[in-house]
Design a protein around this motif. Structure first.
Motif, short mmCIF file in Angstrom:
data_model
loop_
_atom_site.label_atom_id
_atom_site.label_comp_id
_atom_site.label_asym_id
_atom_site.label_seq_id
_atom_site.Cartn_x
_atom_site.Cartn_y
_atom_site.Cartn_z
N UNK A 175 2.06 75.49 39.99
CA UNK A 175 1.78 74.11 39.63
C UNK A 175 2.95 73.18 39.84
N UNK A 176 3.98 73.64 40.53
CA UNK A 176 5.15 72.81 40.82
C UNK A 176 4.93 72.12 42.18
N UNK A 177 4.09 71.11 42.14
CA UNK A 177 3.59 70.55 43.39
C UNK A 177 4.67 69.84 44.21
N UNK A 178 5.50 69.07 43.55
CA UNK A 178 6.53 68.35 44.30
C UNK A 178 7.51 69.34 44.95
N UNK A 179 7.89 70.36 44.20
CA UNK A 179 8.82 71.36 44.74
C UNK A 179 8.16 72.15 45.87
N UNK A 180 6.90 72.49 45.70
CA UNK A 180 6.20 73.25 46.74
C UNK A 180 6.10 72.43 48.03
N UNK A 181 5.90 71.11 47.89
CA UNK A 181 5.84 70.26 49.09
C UNK A 181 7.15 70.32 49.87
N UNK A 182 8.26 70.24 49.12
CA UNK A 182 9.56 70.28 49.78
C UNK A 182 9.75 71.62 50.50
N UNK A 183 9.28 72.69 49.90
CA UNK A 183 9.44 74.02 50.50
C UNK A 183 8.54 74.18 51.73
N UNK A 184 7.32 73.67 51.64
CA UNK A 184 6.43 73.74 52.80
C UNK A 184 6.95 72.86 53.94
N UNK A 185 7.49 71.70 53.60
CA UNK A 185 8.06 70.83 54.63
C UNK A 185 9.26 71.49 55.30
N UNK A 186 10.06 72.18 54.51
CA UNK A 186 11.19 72.93 55.07
C UNK A 186 10.69 74.03 56.00
N UNK A 187 9.60 74.68 55.60
CA UNK A 187 9.00 75.73 56.43
C UNK A 187 8.55 75.14 57.77
N UNK A 188 7.91 73.97 57.72
CA UNK A 188 7.40 73.36 58.95
C UNK A 188 8.52 72.88 59.88
N UNK A 189 9.64 72.50 59.30
CA UNK A 189 10.78 72.12 60.15
C UNK A 189 11.30 73.33 60.94
N UNK A 190 11.30 74.49 60.29
CA UNK A 190 11.80 75.69 60.94
C UNK A 190 10.75 76.34 61.83
N UNK A 191 9.50 76.25 61.39
CA UNK A 191 8.42 76.94 62.12
C UNK A 191 7.24 75.99 62.32
N UNK A 192 7.39 75.00 63.21
CA UNK A 192 6.32 74.01 63.39
C UNK A 192 5.08 74.53 64.11
N UNK A 193 5.21 75.65 64.85
CA UNK A 193 4.08 76.15 65.64
C UNK A 193 3.94 77.66 65.46
#
Length: 282
Positions: A175-193
């Motif tokens: 339920x830590x939505x803001x933190x999870x967004x930051x982590x998913x965005x970090x994931x997408x920066x490293x692995x966009x495809x």
């Protein structure tokens, strides 16, 4: 009588006639032989007709079996889609419940009744997770625990990509939505495809949706549709956009999107959910 059999009968009669002309048999004998031949020929044709009927029956049974197999495969595919969506929804609910339990833990005796209800709901979710094979102890690539809470064995054999994705997903479940967004965005920066990239983008939209920030959720779902058009999260993203518009009170836009899902993805669980929601919006 078939043309082939007629030719055979004529040939036999000619042969019998020649035998009679040559004096090898009497007229009575010839009639008896002819009668026997006709009887045998009729019996043979009856057998052939029966075999033809059996052959047609076998072909019909084969077609029925093939149609049944096709129908079964279709139902299995639909069931698989339904289970996937159910798993996602249960995981989201699990995150919400876990967050509520943490909030209630500091509320004192006044919230005991609410805590009991949350615990009962948590037990039901646990039962469904176990039934669907997605309990916390066996969540697969989307249930990698936080690095501080594992002993090294749980990440054995997993790539850095899967570990990073699993960590972000675990944060979302908490339920830590803001933190999870930051982590998913970090994931997408490293692995966009990668095969997980469209999922990561989808969960960013889900985090906003869970917070009631429907405008932002719509924009994040749109990124799934635009950036990963071949991914399996496209139909769910359209669906959640339609639901978000409905939550915002824009029923016209919601109906348009839901109708488009049914048209473009008719055999998906998202289309089935869209049909149900359309009936509710009428």
């Amino acid at each position: 009588m078939s043309p082939r059999m007629r030719k055979l009968v004529l040939l036999l009669f000619v042969l019998v006639g020649l035998a009679g002309v040559s004096g090898c048999a009497t007229s009575k004998d010839l009639r008896r032989v002819q009668g026997d031949l006709l009887t045998r020929i009729e019996a043979t044709e009856q057998k052939i007709a029966a075999l033809d009927q059996t052959d047609q029956s076998i072909k019909g049974d084969a077609r029925t079996v093939a149609e049944s197999v096709t129908l079964l495969q279709k139902r299995q595919a639909e069931t698989g889609a339904d289970l996937t969506e159910a798993k996602d929804q249960i995981r989201q609910i699990r995150g919400l419940v876990d967050g509520m339990k943490k909030d209630l833990s500091s509320g004192g005796g006044r919230q005991d009744e609410m805590k009991e209800k949350v615990d009962a709901l948590s037990s039901k979710i646990q039962f469904l997770e176990n039934y669907l094979g997605i309990s916390k102890k066996d969540d697969g690539k989307e249930a990698v625990h936080r690095n501080g809470g594992n002993n090294g064995k749980e990440t054995k054999g997993k790539s850095d990509r899967e570990i990073l994705y699993g960590a972000a997903y675990a944060t979302l479940k908490e339920g830590k939505y803001e933190k999870s967004r930051a982590e998913f965005q970090n994931f997408l920066k490293k692995y966009p495809r990668t095969e997980l990239s469209d999922n990561a983008q989808f969960w960013i939209g889900e985090s906003y949706f869970s917070e009631g920030k429907f405008e932002k959720a719509i924009l994040e779902y749109e990124k799934v549709i635009k950036n990963y058009p071949e991914g399996d999260k496209v139909p769910p993203s359209f669906l959640k956009q339609g639901l978000a518009f409905a939550q915002l009170g824009d029923k016209t836009s919601a109906r348009m999107i839901l109708q488009q899902i049914i048209k473009d993805y008719p055999n998906t669980s998202s289309a089935r959910t869209a049909r149900t929601k359309l009936n509710e919006l009428k």
